[in-house]
Design a protein around this motif. Structure first.
Motif, PDB file in Angstrom:
ATOM      1  N   GLU A 238       0.807  -1.212   0.000  1.00  0.00           N
ATOM      2  CA  GLU A 238       0.000   0.000   0.000  1.00  0.00           C
ATOM      3  C   GLU A 238       0.846   1.271   0.000  1.00  0.00           C
ATOM      4  OE1 GLU A 238       0.618  -1.489   4.127  1.00  0.00           O
ATOM      5  OE2 GLU A 238      -0.055  -2.320   2.205  1.00  0.00           O
ATOM      6  N   GLN A 239       2.194   1.137   0.321  1.00  0.00           N
ATOM      7  CA  GLN A 239       3.064   2.307   0.349  1.00  0.00           C
ATOM      8  C   GLN A 239       3.663   2.613  -1.027  1.00  0.00           C
ATOM      9  OE1 GLN A 239       5.929   1.551   3.410  1.00  0.00           O
ATOM     10  NE2 GLN A 239       4.379   1.479   5.052  1.00  0.00           N
ATOM     11  N   LEU A 240       3.475   1.742  -1.980  1.00  0.00           N
ATOM     12  CA  LEU A 240       4.024   1.927  -3.327  1.00  0.00           C
ATOM     13  C   LEU A 240       3.142   2.866  -4.129  1.00  0.00           C
ATOM     14  CD1 LEU A 240       4.933  -1.795  -4.148  1.00  0.00           C
ATOM     15  CD2 LEU A 240       6.468  -0.009  -3.298  1.00  0.00           C
ATOM     16  N   GLY A 241       3.705   3.429  -5.195  1.00  0.00           N
ATOM     17  CA  GLY A 241       2.920   4.227  -6.109  1.00  0.00           C
ATOM     18  C   GLY A 241       2.023   3.350  -6.958  1.00  0.00           C
ATOM     19  N   VAL A 242       1.110   3.982  -7.695  1.00  0.00           N
ATOM     20  CA  VAL A 242       0.138   3.229  -8.467  1.00  0.00           C
ATOM     21  C   VAL A 242       0.831   2.410  -9.540  1.00  0.00           C
ATOM     22  CG1 VAL A 242      -1.857   3.432 -10.005  1.00  0.00           C
ATOM     23  CG2 VAL A 242      -1.665   4.929  -8.025  1.00  0.00           C
ATOM     24  N   ALA A 243       1.819   2.997 -10.234  1.00  0.00           N
ATOM     25  CA  ALA A 243       2.507   2.263 -11.302  1.00  0.00           C
ATOM     26  C   ALA A 243       3.261   1.077 -10.740  1.00  0.00           C
ATOM     27  CB  ALA A 243       3.450   3.194 -12.056  1.00  0.00           C
ATOM     28  N   GLU A 244       3.927   1.297  -9.556  1.00  0.00           N
ATOM     29  CA  GLU A 244       4.669   0.188  -8.941  1.00  0.00           C
ATOM     30  C   GLU A 244       3.709  -0.894  -8.462  1.00  0.00           C
ATOM     31  OE1 GLU A 244       6.900   2.108  -5.929  1.00  0.00           O
ATOM     32  OE2 GLU A 244       8.428   2.880  -7.312  1.00  0.00           O
ATOM     33  N   GLN A 245       2.527  -0.496  -7.943  1.00  0.00           N
ATOM     34  CA  GLN A 245       1.541  -1.495  -7.502  1.00  0.00           C
ATOM     35  C   GLN A 245       1.081  -2.355  -8.683  1.00  0.00           C
ATOM     36  OE1 GLN A 245      -1.596   0.719  -5.646  1.00  0.00           O
ATOM     37  NE2 GLN A 245      -0.527   0.934  -3.694  1.00  0.00           N
ATOM     38  N   TRP A 246       0.858  -1.722  -9.851  1.00  0.00           N
ATOM     39  CA  TRP A 246       0.422  -2.521 -10.990  1.00  0.00           C
ATOM     40  C   TRP A 246       1.522  -3.470 -11.465  1.00  0.00           C
ATOM     41  CZ3 TRP A 246      -2.168   2.001 -14.130  1.00  0.00           C
ATOM     42  CH2 TRP A 246      -3.381   2.381 -13.470  1.00  0.00           C
ATOM     43  N   LEU A 247       2.849  -3.010 -11.337  1.00  0.00           N
ATOM     44  CA  LEU A 247       3.958  -3.901 -11.711  1.00  0.00           C
ATOM     45  C   LEU A 247       3.997  -5.101 -10.787  1.00  0.00           C
ATOM     46  CD1 LEU A 247       6.741  -1.269 -12.506  1.00  0.00           C
ATOM     47  CD2 LEU A 247       5.536  -2.746 -14.146  1.00  0.00           C
ATOM     48  N   VAL A 248       3.758  -4.871  -9.477  1.00  0.00           N
ATOM     49  CA  VAL A 248       3.748  -5.983  -8.520  1.00  0.00           C
ATOM     50  C   VAL A 248       2.634  -6.952  -8.861  1.00  0.00           C
ATOM     51  CG1 VAL A 248       3.398  -6.579  -6.103  1.00  0.00           C
ATOM     52  CG2 VAL A 248       4.849  -4.639  -6.703  1.00  0.00           C
ATOM     53  N   LEU A 249       1.442  -6.420  -9.161  1.00  0.00           N
ATOM     54  CA  LEU A 249       0.314  -7.276  -9.518  1.00  0.00           C
ATOM     55  C   LEU A 249       0.595  -8.054 -10.795  1.00  0.00           C
ATOM     56  CD1 LEU A 249      -2.944  -5.224  -8.775  1.00  0.00           C
ATOM     57  CD2 LEU A 249      -2.365  -7.503  -7.952  1.00  0.00           C
ATOM     58  N   ALA A 250       1.273  -7.408 -11.762  1.00  0.00           N
ATOM     59  CA  ALA A 250       1.593  -8.106 -13.008  1.00  0.00           C
ATOM     60  C   ALA A 250       2.556  -9.249 -12.743  1.00  0.00           C
ATOM     61  CB  ALA A 250       2.178  -7.114 -14.009  1.00  0.00           C
ATOM     62  N   ARG A 251       3.504  -9.019 -11.829  1.00  0.00           N
ATOM     63  CA  ARG A 251       4.479 -10.078 -11.519  1.00  0.00           C
ATOM     64  C   ARG A 251       3.813 -11.229 -10.773  1.00  0.00           C
ATOM     65  NH1 ARG A 251       7.339 -10.727  -7.053  1.00  0.00           N
ATOM     66  NH2 ARG A 251       6.855  -8.620  -6.324  1.00  0.00           N
ATOM     67  N   LEU A 252       2.893 -10.896  -9.836  1.00  0.00           N
ATOM     68  CA  LEU A 252       2.272 -11.951  -9.032  1.00  0.00           C
ATOM     69  C   LEU A 252       1.214 -12.745  -9.806  1.00  0.00           C
ATOM     70  CD1 LEU A 252       1.812 -10.051  -5.625  1.00  0.00           C
ATOM     71  CD2 LEU A 252       3.517 -11.786  -6.191  1.00  0.00           C
ATOM     72  N   THR A 253       0.507 -12.086 -10.742  1.00  0.00           N
ATOM     73  CA  THR A 253      -0.596 -12.762 -11.441  1.00  0.00           C
ATOM     74  C   THR A 253      -0.241 -13.220 -12.833  1.00  0.00           C
ATOM     75  OG1 THR A 253      -1.416 -10.643 -12.275  1.00  0.00           O
ATOM     76  CG2 THR A 253      -2.286 -11.393 -10.164  1.00  0.00           C
ATOM     77  N   GLY A 254       0.848 -12.677 -13.371  1.00  0.00           N
ATOM     78  CA  GLY A 254       1.221 -13.037 -14.722  1.00  0.00           C
ATOM     79  C   GLY A 254       0.362 -12.361 -15.770  1.00  0.00           C
ATOM     80  N   GLN A 255      -0.371 -11.333 -15.407  1.00  0.00           N
ATOM     81  CA  GLN A 255      -1.206 -10.602 -16.355  1.00  0.00           C
ATOM     82  C   GLN A 255      -0.474  -9.349 -16.818  1.00  0.00           C
ATOM     83  OE1 GLN A 255      -4.208 -11.555 -17.493  1.00  0.00           O
ATOM     84  NE2 GLN A 255      -4.040 -13.446 -16.270  1.00  0.00           N
ATOM     85  N   PRO A 256      -0.754  -8.889 -18.037  1.00  0.00           N
ATOM     86  CA  PRO A 256      -0.088  -7.673 -18.526  1.00  0.00           C
ATOM     87  C   PRO A 256      -0.534  -6.457 -17.715  1.00  0.00           C
ATOM     88  CG  PRO A 256      -1.773  -8.403 -20.069  1.00  0.00           C
ATOM     89  CD  PRO A 256      -1.625  -9.494 -19.067  1.00  0.00           C
TER      90      PRO A 256
END
Length: 387
Positions: free
Chosen positions: A334-352
């Motif tokens: 929750e402390q990350l920026g929005v772009a970094e949060q989406w990168l984390v989600l992309a890495r964890l879920t494998g979605q673009p």
């Protein structure tokens, strides 16, 4: 059988028939018999039919009406208006019209229809109150003086005329009495105990008030001087009788004149209701409670939330569930920026990243189409299931 016996038998029969005919001829006596079939339909519909015929024989023009709508076309000069029917529905405006017509020269005769109430200072007869006469019950009057008791006809009303040695007799109902508290009457007629007719001037015309009009109905008009009295009150005028103001209602008239059409209409309405009420498809019976499953409860709950809170609340609930799971797997998310949060989600879920931004971006509150809503829910569920 011989021919001689045939002739003898025929002659005997002819002789017997001749003798019987002679006997009947001398014994039968013709006679006349009157059969009373009762009043004619015309007389049953018009209780004053005999009165109308009598006045016409005296040379008067007579007509009858069923409402006061004819008043504007009646010339008050040399015209008599007889209000002999029920006037319970007569409005103050109609009373003004009748009195104005009389003031212009008409002769008005009406029947007093209500007893004077001392407590309220009025009666239920507005027209009678307007001419300031009162109707009382004869039984409430004081006892007559002794000389009145010697009257040979105490129940007959007597009308005395100038230059006449004997009065005219009329059979008014003696149960009622007319009173003139303001001394307005110019003429009157009394029985032994009560007054049953009063006349007073009204502008260019005159008003006659009577306690009842039964003496002029078909059964009684020929008695005493009843017919003469009616002619005397309407002499030298055209006469309009108004006695039947009760009209049949529209349903009664339709039932009387168009019964087949009413039956057809009712049948048509019934068929229309039956046609509208026909079920489109089989009746769906409610599912038994024993087969309720968790999936059904979840679907029902989702349908309820969708109806009450809309699509936005369901999409937001899925997004919050995804954020809760990713925070569990990536502390400090929750402390990350929005772009970094989406990168984390992309890495964890494998979605673009682009798909994640479309799914997790705040949605406008406008309603989505069913297809778009279903795609959005499926995408969010895919992200949640891979976490």
């Amino acid at each position: 059988m011989s021919r001689r016996l045939w002739f003898g038998g025929g002659a005997l029969i002819a002789l017997l028939l001749g003798a019987l005919s002679l006997y009947l001829y001398f014994k039968a006596m013709p006679y006349q018999e009157e059969i009373d079939h009762g009043p004619s339909p015309e007389a049953q519909a018009n209780p004053y039919l005999a009165a109308e015929h009598f006045l016409r024989k005296q040379g008067l023009t007579v007509s009858h009406a069923n409402s006061l709508d004819i008043l504007p076309i009646l010339d008050p000069r040399q015209h008599s208006l007889l209000l002999l029917g029920d006037r319970a529905n007569m409005s103050p405006r109609q009373i003004d019209q009748v009195l104005n017509w009389t003031r212009a020269g008409g002769r008005l005769l009406f029947v007093a229809q209500s007893v004077w109430d001392e407590k309220t200072g009025q009666s239920n007869d507005l027209l009678l109150d307007r001419v300031q006469l009162h109707q009382l019950l004869s039984k409430d009057l004081k006892a007559p003086p002794p000389d009145v008791l010697d009257d040979p006809y105490p129940k007959l009303t007597k009308l005395y005329l100038e230059d006449e040695t004997a009065p005219a007799y009329a059979s008014f109902d003696t149960a009622f009495h007319l009173e003139d508290p303001k001394n307005l009457a110019q003429a009157w007629a009394n029985s032994a105990k009560a007054t049953h007719m009063m006349q007073l001037n009204h502008g260019l015309g005159s008003i006659t008030v009577v306690t009842d009009a039964d003496l002029w109905k078909n059964p009684a008009i020929e008695q005493y001087d009843n017919a003469w009295l009616l002619w005397y009150l309407t002499a030298d005028t055209s006469v309009t009788l108004l006695f039947n103001t009760d009209h049949d209602s529209l349903p009664t008239l339709l039932l009387r004149n168009f019964p087949q059409a009413l039956v057809a209409l009712i049948a048509l309405i019934g068929l229309g209701i039956w046609r509208v009420g026909v079920r489109h498809g089989p009746l769906l019976e409610p599912a038994p409670k024993a087969r309720r499953q968790l999936q059904e409860h979840l679907r029902a709950s989702a349908d309820f939330i969708l109806r009450r809170s809309g699509q936005h609340s369901l999409l937001q609930a899925l997004q919050q569930d995804i954020l809760r799971r990713v925070r569990h797997r990536h502390p400090g998310y929750e402390q990350l920026g929005v772009a970094e949060q989406w990168l984390v989600l992309a890495r964890l879920t494998g979605q673009p990243t682009r798909a994640i931004s479309q799914a997790m971006s705040p949605r406008p509150k406008q309603r989505l189409s069913s297809a778009e809503f279903s795609r959005q829910v499926a995408h969010l569920q895919t992200l949640r299931n891979t976490l």
